[in-house]
Motif scaffolding. Structure first.
Motif, PDB file in Angstrom:
ATOM      1  N   LEU A 207       0.827  -1.205   0.000  1.00 55.04           N
ATOM      2  CA  LEU A 207       0.000   0.000   0.000  1.00 55.04           C
ATOM      3  C   LEU A 207       0.865   1.260   0.000  1.00 55.04           C
ATOM      4  O   LEU A 207       0.503   2.281  -0.598  1.00 55.04           O
ATOM      5  CB  LEU A 207      -0.925  -0.002   1.215  1.00 55.04           C
ATOM      6  N   PHE A 208       2.007   1.185   0.661  1.00 53.58           N
ATOM      7  CA  PHE A 208       2.940   2.314   0.635  1.00 53.58           C
ATOM      8  C   PHE A 208       3.450   2.560  -0.773  1.00 53.58           C
ATOM      9  O   PHE A 208       3.564   3.721  -1.209  1.00 53.58           O
ATOM     10  CB  PHE A 208       4.114   2.062   1.582  1.00 53.58           C
ATOM     11  N   TYR A 333      -9.169  -7.354   1.840  1.00 54.21           N
ATOM     12  CA  TYR A 333      -9.977  -6.176   2.162  1.00 54.21           C
ATOM     13  C   TYR A 333      -9.637  -5.042   1.190  1.00 54.21           C
ATOM     14  O   TYR A 333     -10.540  -4.374   0.661  1.00 54.21           O
ATOM     15  CB  TYR A 333      -9.708  -5.725   3.603  1.00 54.21           C
ATOM     16  N   CYS A 334      -8.346  -4.818   0.960  1.00 55.06           N
ATOM     17  CA  CYS A 334      -7.913  -3.720   0.092  1.00 55.06           C
ATOM     18  C   CYS A 334      -8.320  -3.959  -1.363  1.00 55.06           C
ATOM     19  O   CYS A 334      -8.766  -3.033  -2.054  1.00 55.06           O
ATOM     20  CB  CYS A 334      -6.409  -3.534   0.187  1.00 55.06           C
ATOM     21  N   ARG A 335      -8.168  -5.171  -1.840  1.00 59.70           N
ATOM     22  CA  ARG A 335      -8.564  -5.478  -3.219  1.00 59.70           C
ATOM     23  C   ARG A 335     -10.053  -5.229  -3.407  1.00 59.70           C
ATOM     24  O   ARG A 335     -10.486  -4.647  -4.412  1.00 59.70           O
ATOM     25  CB  ARG A 335      -8.207  -6.922  -3.565  1.00 59.70           C
ATOM     26  N   ASN A 336     -10.843  -5.668  -2.443  1.00 61.10           N
ATOM     27  CA  ASN A 336     -12.283  -5.452  -2.541  1.00 61.10           C
ATOM     28  C   ASN A 336     -12.610  -3.963  -2.526  1.00 61.10           C
ATOM     29  O   ASN A 336     -13.447  -3.487  -3.293  1.00 61.10           O
ATOM     30  CB  ASN A 336     -12.993  -6.159  -1.382  1.00 61.10           C
ATOM     31  N   TYR A 337     -11.946  -3.218  -1.672  1.00 62.88           N
ATOM     32  CA  TYR A 337     -12.194  -1.774  -1.564  1.00 62.88           C
ATOM     33  C   TYR A 337     -11.841  -1.073  -2.867  1.00 62.88           C
ATOM     34  O   TYR A 337     -12.575  -0.180  -3.326  1.00 62.88           O
ATOM     35  CB  TYR A 337     -11.374  -1.203  -0.411  1.00 62.88           C
ATOM     36  N   LEU A 338     -10.726  -1.434  -3.480  1.00 60.16           N
ATOM     37  CA  LEU A 338     -10.287  -0.784  -4.707  1.00 60.16           C
ATOM     38  C   LEU A 338     -11.274  -0.964  -5.845  1.00 60.16           C
ATOM     39  O   LEU A 338     -11.454  -0.072  -6.678  1.00 60.16           O
ATOM     40  CB  LEU A 338      -8.912  -1.312  -5.121  1.00 60.16           C
ATOM     41  N   VAL A 339     -11.916  -2.135  -5.909  1.00 54.45           N
ATOM     42  CA  VAL A 339     -12.891  -2.390  -6.964  1.00 54.45           C
ATOM     43  C   VAL A 339     -14.257  -1.832  -6.590  1.00 54.45           C
ATOM     44  O   VAL A 339     -14.983  -1.294  -7.426  1.00 54.45           O
ATOM     45  CB  VAL A 339     -12.985  -3.905  -7.262  1.00 54.45           C
ATOM     46  N   SER A 340     -14.602  -1.925  -5.323  1.00 56.44           N
ATOM     47  CA  SER A 340     -15.940  -1.554  -4.866  1.00 56.44           C
ATOM     48  C   SER A 340     -16.135  -0.053  -4.749  1.00 56.44           C
ATOM     49  O   SER A 340     -17.225   0.471  -5.028  1.00 56.44           O
ATOM     50  CB  SER A 340     -16.201  -2.212  -3.504  1.00 56.44           C
ATOM     51  N   ASN A 341     -15.101   0.669  -4.335  1.00 57.49           N
ATOM     52  CA  ASN A 341     -15.197   2.111  -4.075  1.00 57.49           C
ATOM     53  C   ASN A 341     -14.352   2.868  -5.089  1.00 57.49           C
ATOM     54  O   ASN A 341     -13.118   2.811  -5.044  1.00 57.49           O
ATOM     55  CB  ASN A 341     -14.727   2.429  -2.652  1.00 57.49           C
ATOM     56  N   LEU A 350      -4.757  10.542  -2.793  1.00 56.39           N
ATOM     57  CA  LEU A 350      -4.356  10.518  -1.388  1.00 56.39           C
ATOM     58  C   LEU A 350      -5.570  10.614  -0.473  1.00 56.39           C
ATOM     59  O   LEU A 350      -5.625   9.949   0.572  1.00 56.39           O
ATOM     60  CB  LEU A 350      -3.366  11.638  -1.086  1.00 56.39           C
ATOM     61  N   GLU A 351      -6.556  11.420  -0.850  1.00 56.10           N
ATOM     62  CA  GLU A 351      -7.780  11.488  -0.058  1.00 56.10           C
ATOM     63  C   GLU A 351      -8.504  10.149  -0.080  1.00 56.10           C
ATOM     64  O   GLU A 351      -9.032   9.697   0.938  1.00 56.10           O
ATOM     65  CB  GLU A 351      -8.696  12.584  -0.603  1.00 56.10           C
ATOM     66  N   TYR A 352      -8.527   9.506  -1.228  1.00 58.52           N
ATOM     67  CA  TYR A 352      -9.133   8.178  -1.357  1.00 58.52           C
ATOM     68  C   TYR A 352      -8.412   7.156  -0.469  1.00 58.52           C
ATOM     69  O   TYR A 352      -9.041   6.378   0.248  1.00 58.52           O
ATOM     70  CB  TYR A 352      -9.073   7.750  -2.817  1.00 58.52           C
ATOM     71  N   LEU A 353      -7.095   7.182  -0.516  1.00 54.69           N
ATOM     72  CA  LEU A 353      -6.315   6.247   0.296  1.00 54.69           C
ATOM     73  C   LEU A 353      -6.492   6.526   1.783  1.00 54.69           C
ATOM     74  O   LEU A 353      -6.453   5.601   2.601  1.00 54.69           O
ATOM     75  CB  LEU A 353      -4.839   6.325  -0.095  1.00 54.69           C
ATOM     76  N   GLN A 354      -6.682   7.786   2.131  1.00 52.88           N
ATOM     77  CA  GLN A 354      -6.979   8.106   3.525  1.00 52.88           C
ATOM     78  C   GLN A 354      -8.239   7.378   3.979  1.00 52.88           C
ATOM     79  O   GLN A 354      -8.281   6.786   5.056  1.00 52.88           O
ATOM     80  CB  GLN A 354      -7.175   9.602   3.702  1.00 52.88           C
TER      81      GLN A 354
END
Length: 439
Positions: A207-208, A333-341, A350-354
């Motif tokens: 993620l970094f 969790y991160c993979r799902n978030y990236l596709v879902s949101n 950066l705001e999204y990653l926050q």
């Protein structure tokens, strides 16, 4: 970094989804946290009239419809909140929720009479450059189980379910191909998913890498940005994605000893508030009692020093006991978030990653702090019993925190306000969140 699967075999008549969605089926009365309590359900004009007609065949049903469904002051076929379901005041249950734990509307009148909200949940549908993309909301415990606990659950595929009709599902977001910011959503997301494939490194290091890339392109890539040359993105990616540079970034990230004061302050300020957590209150109370005391109706008084020391000690021990299992859960969790949101809903990456990292930090904190894991951390359980217990805690922590955050607008408003107040918007602040999540 190689080719990714989101680009594979797209067809205008097909739906892109993740593996676990083809396995999902509502478990109804067997669900430990059903979706018929505490959430306001909006009904559009078409669904309102369909249900009204279905319940007009006898006086009892007509009276039930009159009491249970309330017209709002909003009108028009495009209005989602044309009407609302009146939840029971005492327990916030949907009045159509039966003693058997089922939906009366669905059981008696058929799924075609359900509101778009009820028909869709926990499915989440986006439209990206003409392609439908279907994922699930982790506030549903069954979705959380299927998504987080299976190794291949978040691989991208073409949906196999013939009963999925995207026209019936509520559309959450869409991306336009003629906007410079939105036009790159698929390409940028592919880059993020490729970074998450680098499993030689912990999930937070991956993620970094993406956060570093996002920071580099932030000067010319943001909502409302003017047109730019696509080769600018590739040039910046080239500065990050080659193997030698990845190794340098990994070494640099590992050597950072970033303070976690801001994440601790964020947890303290936001989760000490009881408002918005009514449905999940007993769960949260069991955790906060470890760090402070009940301060009455509105809040807990938390000891931040105790919270920080206890959390870090428990986190390090838990990741030492279950390194691969927990790392895999974070990745999925991160993979799902990236596709879902879709990040196009945010001002910049950066705001999204926050948003992603705050959510993941809260989920991780609740998992690590769960009193059910005390026996595991004390070495009182054999591995055969400890691993299933960890999975049980993960699902409880992730789905209930997702429920609290995703279905309570005011709670997330407080999250965002507190993050902004503490300046949690730069790469340095994202690193604090990453260091908070995983040792």
């Amino acid at each position: 970094m190689g080719e990714t699967s989101m680009k594979a075999s797209r067809d205008d008549q097909q739906i892109i989804t993740l593996n676990y969605m083809d396995q999902f089926s509502c478990i109804g009365a067997a669900c430990e946290t059903h979706c018929c309590q505490g959430w306001q359900v909006n009904i559009d004009e078409k669904n309102f009239k369909t249900l009204q007609q279905a319940m007009a065949k006898n006086p009892a049903d007509r009276e039930a419809f009159r009491k249970r469904v309330k017209r709002t002051k909003k009108n028009g076929s495009q209005t989602a909140a044309y009407a609302q379901i009146n939840l029971n005041k005492a327990d916030q249950l949907c009045p159509f929720f039966t003693a058997e734990g089922l939906c009366e509307v669905h059981c008696r009148f058929g799924e075609e009479t359900l509101s778009s909200t009820c028909f869709s949940y926990p499915r989440k549908l986006n439209l990206v450059h003409g392609d439908y993309e279907l994922t699930g909301a982790l506030s549903c415990p069954e979705i959380a189980r299927l998504c987080l606990l299976q190794p291949e659950s978040t691989e991208v595929k073409i949906a196999e379910r013939p009963d999925l009709n995207p026209q019936r599902l509520a559309l959450l977001a869409r991306c336009a191909a003629n906007d410079p910011y939105q036009a790159q959503v698929s390409a940028i997301r592919e880059i993020a998913l490729e970074f998450l494939q680098l499993r030689a490194f912990p999930t937070t290091a991956r993620l970094f890498f993406f956060s570093y890339f996002a920071n580099r392109i932030g000067g010319f890539y943001y909502a409302g940005c003017p047109p730019f040359q696509e080769n600018q993105l590739q040039a910046e990616l080239g500065q990050v994605a080659d193997e030698a540079r990845i190794q340098q970034l990994a070494a640099g990230y590992q050597g950072l000893s970033s303070p976690i004061d801001l994440p601790i302050q964020l947890v303290n300020e936001l989760l000490a508030q009881k408002s918005g957590l009514k449905v999940c209150r007993s769960f949260f109370s069991s955790i906060w009692n470890q760090y402070g005391e009940d301060a009455g109706a509105d809040s807990w008084t938390l000891d931040k020093q105790k919270l920080s020391a206890n959390y870090l000690a428990r986190r390090d021990q838990l990741f030492a006991l279950f390194p691969e299992q927990l790392d895999g859960i974070l990745e999925r969790y991160c993979r799902n978030y990236l596709v879902s949101n879709l990040y196009s809903e945010n001002r910049n990456l950066l705001e999204y990653l926050q948003g992603l990292l705050v959510r993941l930090a809260i989920c991780t904190f609740l998992t690590v702090s769960h009193p059910k894991l005390d026996a595991v951390l004390a070495g009182e359980l054999p591995p055969t019993a400890a691993a299933p217990l960890l999975e049980e805690v993960v699902i409880e922590a992730f789905h209930l925190s997702s429920r609290a955050m995703e279905h309570d607008d005011q709670l997330w408003v407080r999250f965002s306000a507190a993050a902004k107040e503490h300046g949690l918007t730069s790469l340095a602040h994202l690193i604090q969140l990453l260091k908070f999540i995983q040792p």
